[in-house]
Design a protein around this motif. Structure first.
Motif, PDB file in Angstrom:
ATOM      1  N   GLN A   1     -72.528 123.014  37.784  1.00 29.00           N
ATOM      2  CA  GLN A   1     -73.394 121.912  37.356  1.00 29.00           C
ATOM      3  C   GLN A   1     -73.596 121.971  35.853  1.00 29.00           C
ATOM      4  OE1 GLN A   1     -77.641 122.016  38.301  1.00 29.00           O
ATOM      5  NE2 GLN A   1     -77.602 119.834  38.725  1.00 29.00           N
ATOM      6  N   ASP A   2     -73.540 120.828  35.187  1.00 27.01           N
ATOM      7  CA  ASP A   2     -73.903 120.745  33.776  1.00 27.01           C
ATOM      8  C   ASP A   2     -75.388 121.033  33.625  1.00 27.01           C
ATOM      9  OD1 ASP A   2     -71.411 119.725  32.440  1.00 27.01           O
ATOM     10  OD2 ASP A   2     -71.676 118.156  33.932  1.00 27.01           O
TER      11      ASP A   2
ATOM     12  N   GLY B   1     -74.156 117.343  52.759  1.00 27.83           N
ATOM     13  CA  GLY B   1     -73.861 116.923  51.388  1.00 27.83           C
ATOM     14  C   GLY B   1     -74.936 117.216  50.374  1.00 27.83           C
ATOM     15  N   LYS B   2     -76.012 117.899  50.772  1.00 29.11           N
ATOM     16  CA  LYS B   2     -77.065 118.302  49.852  1.00 29.11           C
ATOM     17  C   LYS B   2     -77.161 119.827  49.843  1.00 29.11           C
ATOM     18  CE  LYS B   2     -78.167 114.068  48.871  1.00 29.11           C
ATOM     19  NZ  LYS B   2     -77.871 113.492  47.529  1.00 29.11           N
ATOM     20  N   ILE B   3     -77.440 120.393  48.684  1.00 29.60           N
ATOM     21  CA  ILE B   3     -77.432 121.847  48.536  1.00 29.60           C
ATOM     22  C   ILE B   3     -78.794 122.408  48.915  1.00 29.60           C
ATOM     23  CG2 ILE B   3     -77.103 123.759  46.927  1.00 29.60           C
ATOM     24  CD1 ILE B   3     -75.395 121.840  45.218  1.00 29.60           C
TER      25      ILE B   3
ATOM     26  N   VAL C   1     -73.230 118.383  40.955  1.00 27.59           N
ATOM     27  CA  VAL C   1     -72.586 119.683  41.169  1.00 27.59           C
ATOM     28  C   VAL C   1     -71.217 119.435  41.793  1.00 27.59           C
ATOM     29  CG1 VAL C   1     -72.768 121.902  42.338  1.00 27.59           C
ATOM     30  CG2 VAL C   1     -74.842 120.750  41.517  1.00 27.59           C
ATOM     31  N   ALA C   2     -70.154 119.961  41.180  1.00 28.59           N
ATOM     32  CA  ALA C   2     -68.803 119.704  41.683  1.00 28.59           C
ATOM     33  C   ALA C   2     -67.807 120.633  41.001  1.00 28.59           C
ATOM     34  CB  ALA C   2     -68.408 118.246  41.449  1.00 28.59           C
ATOM     35  N   GLN C   3     -66.602 120.631  41.475  1.00 27.57           N
ATOM     36  CA  GLN C   3     -65.397 121.325  41.003  1.00 27.57           C
ATOM     37  C   GLN C   3     -65.446 122.824  41.254  1.00 27.57           C
ATOM     38  OE1 GLN C   3     -63.669 120.206  37.259  1.00 27.57           O
ATOM     39  NE2 GLN C   3     -62.253 121.914  37.265  1.00 27.57           N
ATOM     40  N   GLY C   4     -64.683 123.219  42.232  1.00 27.91           N
ATOM     41  CA  GLY C   4     -64.572 124.632  42.530  1.00 27.91           C
ATOM     42  C   GLY C   4     -63.932 124.871  43.881  1.00 27.91           C
ATOM     43  N   PRO C   5     -63.876 126.138  44.292  1.00 27.86           N
ATOM     44  CA  PRO C   5     -63.139 126.529  45.483  1.00 27.86           C
ATOM     45  C   PRO C   5     -64.007 126.544  46.733  1.00 27.86           C
ATOM     46  CG  PRO C   5     -63.907 128.465  44.354  1.00 27.86           C
ATOM     47  CD  PRO C   5     -64.381 127.285  43.532  1.00 27.86           C
TER      48      PRO C   5
ATOM     49  N   ASP D   1     -77.574 116.314  42.670  1.00 28.14           N
ATOM     50  CA  ASP D   1     -77.869 116.750  41.302  1.00 28.14           C
ATOM     51  C   ASP D   1     -78.959 117.825  41.242  1.00 28.14           C
ATOM     52  OD1 ASP D   1     -80.197 115.340  41.724  1.00 28.14           O
ATOM     53  OD2 ASP D   1     -79.636 113.654  40.443  1.00 28.14           O
ATOM     54  N   CYS D   2     -79.428 118.253  42.395  1.00 28.43           N
ATOM     55  CA  CYS D   2     -80.444 119.323  42.467  1.00 28.43           C
ATOM     56  C   CYS D   2     -81.659 119.031  41.585  1.00 28.43           C
ATOM     57  CB  CYS D   2     -79.839 120.668  42.083  1.00 28.43           C
ATOM     58  SG  CYS D   2     -78.537 121.208  43.198  1.00 28.43           S
TER      59      CYS D   2
END
Length: 501
Positions: free
Chosen positions: A245-246, A272-274, A226-230, A218-219
């Motif tokens: 991310q919302d 798995g962490k940005i 954070v999710a959904q994309g290419p 969630d940063c």
């Protein structure tokens, strides 16, 4: 990017990256962006000026398509042709656009059926597939011309997440990479609402897809995952993901994430962490990008960062390019600004931004409004109204609520100030602050005469991200009538800047 570009899809063609994102009810729609480093982006084209021109898309009566329209397009390039495929949630159709170059022109087709959050795949053997769904993710083989499902072709369930009490799998992104098939999906953690990204892989389209979550971060914003994309590769073989991310009322903001491959499976970021900082390389070093938002003196063509709130009626617009006047006339009475035709909008910038504009209301009729708004269901408006023959400066807002149609009887529009002004143009300013989750906006004005300083008017207004509009807050230039049609107002000197809050 610090702007509302949700549900991204990205491809690379030679040294250039192209992105498409959800534009919902805004027209022109289905914006194509261009980049040479995956971090900086600029506008390239809109795929369409309008879709099926339904009464709701034209804002007839009380109809609208807020929170609907086009969602989550799939962008592909195959054998010299660019493809954009998406479903529209108001018409329940699946649209397929094709072009020989990403700038267009784009030609519209349809795929028979409704394919939610779809992703196209052109396989090495010439077969074509579409992957789609919510909770249940399906693969369907398409006809050669992509017009619909192939009779007798492959049709199977790939994965499912039926029992998730929050969000089940959706947001499909489907690829064939080095002979294996990869399916990327968004869903929520089942124990609480938090977006996560998953990946499943298989050796063939008939075999079992196996995998699990690859990104759960969630940063630092609690449970705003954070999710959904290419995923996309660079010319030198590096891989990245772009997910959103919302970020509250400003909308859903894309993140760039490095990706590694271990044992033929993707690893996002640092296990798995940005990471906050990592290098990116440009295929065209020194390239200067055009801004995605900005000011407009309305001299010359309308800037590409403007979109109309719904399908416009250009017969009601007069654009004087020599004097820099954008004039909008009304042709009907409507209940509130959410039903106003020809509203020009721009995305707001995180963590804050401000807009100024000069409004001439001398041709407004009784009950007409014209001004600057923070466009959401819980909108805030500062502008002019003609009342009892005179012009008044007003602030009107709708407080955040649960109703899907705003303003509702339970959550009515409120007026906070009414300052009498003369017939001369008035300068308006709207400032938005999204830092630290504040999600507020404030309103100011100054009259053209005497060079007066900005004066705050009305309250600081709370904004939210709601599913009723399902998009980030925008600046809007709006004119509408509440008593009789035919009035008009002119806008000039729109200035966009970082927030002063």
């Amino acid at each position: 990017m610090r702007l509302d570009y949700p549900d991204p899809d990205v491809i690379r063609v030679e040294d250039t990256y192209y992105m498409v994102s959800t534009t919902m009810h805004f027209m022109p729609g289905c914006e194509i962006l261009r980049s040479y480093d995956l971090r900086n982006w600029e506008h390239l084209a809109y795929v369409y000026d309008k879709l099926d021109s339904t009464p709701a898309r034209r804002l007839e009566g009380e109809e609208n398509i807020y929170g609907k329209g086009m969602w989550a397009a799939s962008l592909r390039y195959h054998k010299g042709i660019y493809y954009v495929c998406f479903a529209a949630n108001d018409t329940h159709k699946t649209y397929l656009y094709t072009a020989g170059q990403p700038e267009g022109p784009w030609e519209r087709h349809y795929i028979e059926g409704f394919f939610h959050d779809c992703s196209l795949l052109f396989d090495d053997d010439g077969r074509k597939y579409i992957v789609y769904g919510n909770r249940e993710i399906w693969l369907t083989q398409l006809k050669e011309d992509l017009s619909g499902p192939l009779e007798g072709g492959l049709h199977r369930l790939l994965v499912e997440d039926r029992d998730n009490p929050n969000l089940g799998y959706e947001g499909s992104h489907f690829y064939k990479i080095k002979g294996k098939y990869y399916l990327f999906l968004i869903h929520s953690r089942p124990d609480r609402w938090r977006r996560t990204e998953a990946c499943f892989a298989a050796d063939s389209l008939e075999s079992e897809f196996r995998g699990g979550d690859v990104l759960d971060d969630d940063c630092g914003l609690p449970d705003r995952g954070v999710a959904q994309g290419p995923v996309v590769d660079t010319p030198d073989g590096k891989w990245y993901a772009i997910q959103f991310q919302d970020r509250g009322a400003v909308g859903r903001i894309p993140f760039l994430i490095p990706v590694e491959w271990r044992d033929e499976y993707p690893v996002f970021g640092d296990d798995g962490k940005i990471p906050e900082i990592f290098p990116v390389e440009s295929t065209r070093p020194g390239y200067v990008y055009a801004p995605l938002v900005g000011s407009d003196d309305f001299k010359g063509a309308l800037k590409t960062y403007w979109e109309f709130n719904h399908e416009p009626d250009r017969t009601l617009i007069r654009h004087d390019r020599e004097t820099g006047i954008w004039q909008v006339r009304t042709d009907r009475v409507c209940r509130c600004l959410l039903q106003a035709k020809n509203m020009l909008t721009q995305r707001m910038l995180w963590p804050g931004c401000a807009a100024e504009v000069t409004v001439d209301g001398s041709e407004l009729k009784e009950g007409d409004y014209a001004g600057l708004c923070a466009l959401q269901a819980c909108f805030g408006f500062v502008g002019l109204v003609r009342r009892n023959g005179g012009l008044f400066l007003v602030v009107r807002t709708v407080e955040p609520g649960e109703s899907e149609k705003m303003p509702s009887e339970e959550n009515p529009e409120q007026e906070w100030a009414a300052v009498p002004v003369g017939e001369k143009p008035v300068h308006l300013k709207l400032e938005a602050d999204f830092s630290s989750g504040k999600d507020v906006c404030a309103f100011c004005y100054k009259e053209e005469s005497h060079g007066r300083r900005w004066q705050k008017i009305g309250p600081t207004h709370q904004l939210i991200f709601g599913l009723d509009h399902f998009c980030g807050c925008r600046f809007g230039l709006v004119v509408y009538s509440t008593k009789e049609a035919g009035g008009s107002a002119g806008f000039r000197e729109f200035i966009y800047r970082e927030s002063d809050l």
